[in-house]
Structures are given as C-alpha cells and as structure tokens.
Scaffold this motif. Structure first.
Motif, short mmCIF file in Angstrom:
data_model
loop_
_atom_site.label_atom_id
_atom_site.label_comp_id
_atom_site.label_asym_id
_atom_site.label_seq_id
_atom_site.Cartn_x
_atom_site.Cartn_y
_atom_site.Cartn_z
N ARG A 1 -48.47 60.50 58.72
CA ARG A 1 -47.56 59.87 58.58
C ARG A 1 -48.50 58.44 59.16
N LYS A 2 -48.26 56.75 58.01
CA LYS A 2 -49.45 55.55 58.22
C LYS A 2 -48.46 55.20 59.55
N LEU A 3 -49.42 54.50 60.22
CA LEU A 3 -49.17 53.66 61.22
C LEU A 3 -48.28 52.44 60.09
N THR A 4 -49.55 51.66 59.50
CA THR A 4 -49.76 50.67 58.50
C THR A 4 -50.22 50.49 57.68
N GLY A 5 -49.84 49.64 56.90
CA GLY A 5 -51.27 49.85 55.28
C GLY A 5 -51.61 49.96 55.56
N THR A 6 -52.61 49.40 56.35
CA THR A 6 -54.26 49.26 56.67
C THR A 6 -55.32 50.61 57.48
N ILE A 7 -54.53 50.41 57.91
CA ILE A 7 -55.31 51.62 59.66
C ILE A 7 -53.89 52.30 60.13
N GLY A 8 -54.47 53.20 60.92
CA GLY A 8 -54.22 54.23 61.51
C GLY A 8 -53.08 55.20 61.31
N CYS B 1 -58.51 62.57 56.55
CA CYS B 1 -57.73 61.49 57.07
C CYS B 1 -58.34 60.25 57.84
N LEU B 2 -59.32 61.09 58.77
CA LEU B 2 -59.70 59.76 59.81
C LEU B 2 -60.91 58.62 58.76
N LEU B 3 -61.57 59.42 58.00
CA LEU B 3 -62.04 58.65 57.27
C LEU B 3 -61.28 57.90 55.92
N ASP B 4 -60.11 58.31 55.77
CA ASP B 4 -59.39 57.01 54.74
C ASP B 4 -58.80 56.10 55.63
N ASN B 5 -57.80 56.79 57.06
CA ASN B 5 -57.38 56.17 57.73
C ASN B 5 -57.94 55.27 59.08
N CYS B 6 -59.37 55.61 59.48
CA CYS B 6 -59.88 54.94 60.67
C CYS B 6 -59.51 55.80 61.73
N VAL B 7 -58.12 55.70 62.15
CA VAL B 7 -57.94 56.15 63.31
C VAL B 7 -57.05 57.37 63.20
N ILE B 8 -57.06 58.25 64.01
CA ILE B 8 -55.95 59.74 63.85
C ILE B 8 -55.73 59.11 65.25
N PHE B 9 -53.79 60.62 65.35
CA PHE B 9 -53.39 59.97 65.86
C PHE B 9 -52.16 61.68 66.34
N PHE B 10 -52.28 62.42 66.93
CA PHE B 10 -51.59 63.15 67.49
C PHE B 10 -50.64 63.10 68.25
N ARG B 11 -49.84 63.68 68.59
CA ARG B 11 -48.58 63.95 69.84
C ARG B 11 -48.24 64.93 70.57
N ASP B 12 -47.69 65.21 71.48
CA ASP B 12 -47.64 66.31 72.35
C ASP B 12 -48.39 67.48 72.45
N GLN B 13 -49.31 66.68 72.92
CA GLN B 13 -50.67 68.03 72.52
C GLN B 13 -50.97 68.61 74.71
N ALA B 14 -51.04 70.01 74.74
CA ALA B 14 -51.03 70.15 76.10
C ALA B 14 -53.01 71.26 75.50
N THR C 1 -52.80 50.48 72.95
CA THR C 1 -54.41 50.10 72.83
C THR C 1 -54.26 50.14 71.22
N LEU C 2 -55.67 48.70 70.78
CA LEU C 2 -55.40 48.71 69.88
C LEU C 2 -56.30 48.99 68.95
N TRP C 3 -56.55 49.26 67.13
CA TRP C 3 -58.00 49.75 66.75
C TRP C 3 -57.88 47.89 65.25
N CYS C 4 -59.02 47.95 64.90
CA CYS C 4 -59.31 46.79 64.08
C CYS C 4 -60.39 47.76 62.63
N ASN C 5 -59.71 47.20 61.38
CA ASN C 5 -60.84 48.14 60.16
C ASN C 5 -61.41 47.16 59.83
#
Ligand code: SIN
Length: 274
Positions: free
Chosen positions: A4-11, A34-47, A123-127
């Motif tokens: 699921r993309k966070l924005t149209g340009t990154i994440g 996915c990392l190469l395409d989106n520059c930053v990737i996120f996962f949730r609810d990991q233990a 946290t913010l990231w930029c492309n």
C-alpha cells in the motif's frame, strides 16, 4: 504480500509478512523490489527479538556498526535510538542522509519501534531521485561534474554538550573524517540519478569555499525536502521502517516532550557512491 503506497512519490507499507521468520527467496526479492521502487518501506505489528531483527537485516547485506554512536554492548549490530522523558534533544531532527561522511555510506537502515509516545515522534523521508528529476536541464548540467566534501564534524565537534541532553550517545573517541562524493549519484541497483548532498554532512563543493558553495547547496536542500517529495510515518509499537539511504533523506520530529521513545536501528553496509 500486499503493498500500500503512502503517497504518489515515496513510501509503501508491506502487509502480510512476518519478518521474524526467514523470508523465502521469492518474498525477499519482492521486498527488495518494493524498497527500490518506493525508497522507504514499512511493516507494522512485528514482534522481533534482537536476534530476529539482526537476522532480518542480514538478508539484505552485511551489517555495519555505527561509526559515531554507541551500540548495545550485548548486540553491537544494534544502535539504540532513545529519548527519555527528561531528554530535551534527539538525534536526526534535521534532514539528512546517514553517514555520508564515510567512504561507503550505508545502503540503508532498518529501524524498529520498541516504545513510542502516545502522539508525535513521526519520521519523514524525502525522495532524492524526484529531487533530481524535477531540476531544470540547465541545473542538471551544472551539477553533473560537481563533487562535494562531506564531514562528520557536525557530530563530533561538540560531543560532550550533545551527550548531556540526549540518551542516544555519541562515542567520545571518534576522529574527524572528510570524504568526497559526487553531487549527483547513480544508484547502483536502479541506475537512476539522484541528488546526494545533505545539510549536516556536506561541507562544500570540491575546490570551492563553503561560502561559495552554500547558496547552491541551500537551494538543493530546500528543493529536495519540498512536501511533494516526502512521506510521513506515524509509528506504533512494532512498526519497522526500512529506508534506502542511497536515494533518501530523513527527518525525525522532536515533538513529544515528557514521553519516552525507543527505537533499534540496524544499518546495512553500502558501496562507494558513483
Ligand atoms: C535516525 O536519524 O536514524 C533516527 C530516525 C528516527 O528516530 O525516527
């Protein structure tokens, strides 16, 4: 695995994966893509235990230890990024690319949230591909042959004062380093061009004074961090961010006075920028 993309340009957020288990070759390839395409990737609810965090990171390359910050005695691969309720300061609260003062700046980092404030601490990231792509052709030509000096003096210049107000501690024995990198970097996996300068670590263009360099550098910093080049991540306990340090800057927001935040960071070894 769902993306699921966070924005149209990154994440992008990746759903449906438990990263505490070894990833199959196919899933690992999809996560890398996915990392190469989106520059930053996120996962949730990991233990994740510390060992599982380290094992997850090793699937993406060799782990490099922080050259300037203290790491865990028990697990030197892990750098704790902590703000105690009584601390006034944090690390990373300026737009930066990690460790560009090194000859081989990291490929990326995997930051795992162990404790987060009830609100704030995003946290913010930029492309930096997009930052480059949206420059004029004349500016691209001007930057094409420029190289820049990077230094860690911003961090090491005032270690004791910085350590007095922060729980993420600088090592006291670090020497000053200077390296030179291209201003426009070609990413070794995507072969795309991106800007590769950042305010805390880029000192000046090679062969120019700092005063001569700053007007253009300041323009590039402002241009890179325009809102349309950025994404913002709201952490929860168990969230992970994995950023490609070759084509991004990031900014940790210090807006949660009186609350505790504890993150564990593992950094993956990078290559010489070209
Ligand atoms: C960092 O710059 O690595 C810290 C990022 C964060 O604490 O969100």
């Amino acid at each position: 695995m769902e993306i699921r993309k966070l924005t149209g340009t990154i994440g992008a957020e990746i759903l449906g994966i438990d990263v505490s288990k070894p990833l199959s070759a196919a899933v690992l390839a999809d996560v890398r893509r996915c990392l190469l395409d989106n520059c930053v990737i996120f996962f949730r609810d990991q233990a994740l235990s510390k060992e599982e965090h380290i094992a997850f990171a090793r699937q993406f390359g060799a782990i490099s230890s922080s050259p300037v910050y203290k790491t865990l005695d028990s697990h030197p691969e892990i750098m704790p990024v902590v703000k105690e309720p009584t601390d006034s300061d944090i690390i990373g609260d300026t737009w930066h690319t990690d460790e560009t003062y090194q000859p081989t700046p990291p490929l990326g980092s995997i930051l795992y949230a162990r404790e987060v404030p009830p609100v704030g601490g995003d946290t913010l990231w930029c492309n930096l591909y997009r930052a480059y792509d949206t420059l004029s052709d004349a500016m691209k030509r001007q930057l094409a042959t420029l190289r820049a000096v990077h230094t860690n003096e911003f961090l090491t210049g005032n270690t004791q004062a910085r350590n007095a107000t922060r729980s993420t501690k600088l090592l006291e024995t670090v020497g000053v380093s200077h390296v030179v990198h291209p201003v426009v970097r070609t990413h070794e996996e995507t072969e795309r061009k991106c800007l590769f300068v950042n305010r805390p670590f880029t000192y000046a263009f090679e062969g120019m004074t700092r005063e001569e360099s700053l007007p253009l550098l300041n323009f590039l910093y402002e241009h890179s961090a325009k809102p349309e080049n950025t994404c913002r991540f709201r952490w929860q306990k168990g969230s992970i961010a994995f950023w490609d340090n070759r084509c991004t800057m990031h900014y940790a927001i210090n807006d949660y006075p009186g609350f505790r935040r504890e993150m564990h960071r593992i950094t993956i070894q990078g290559a010489v920028p070209r």
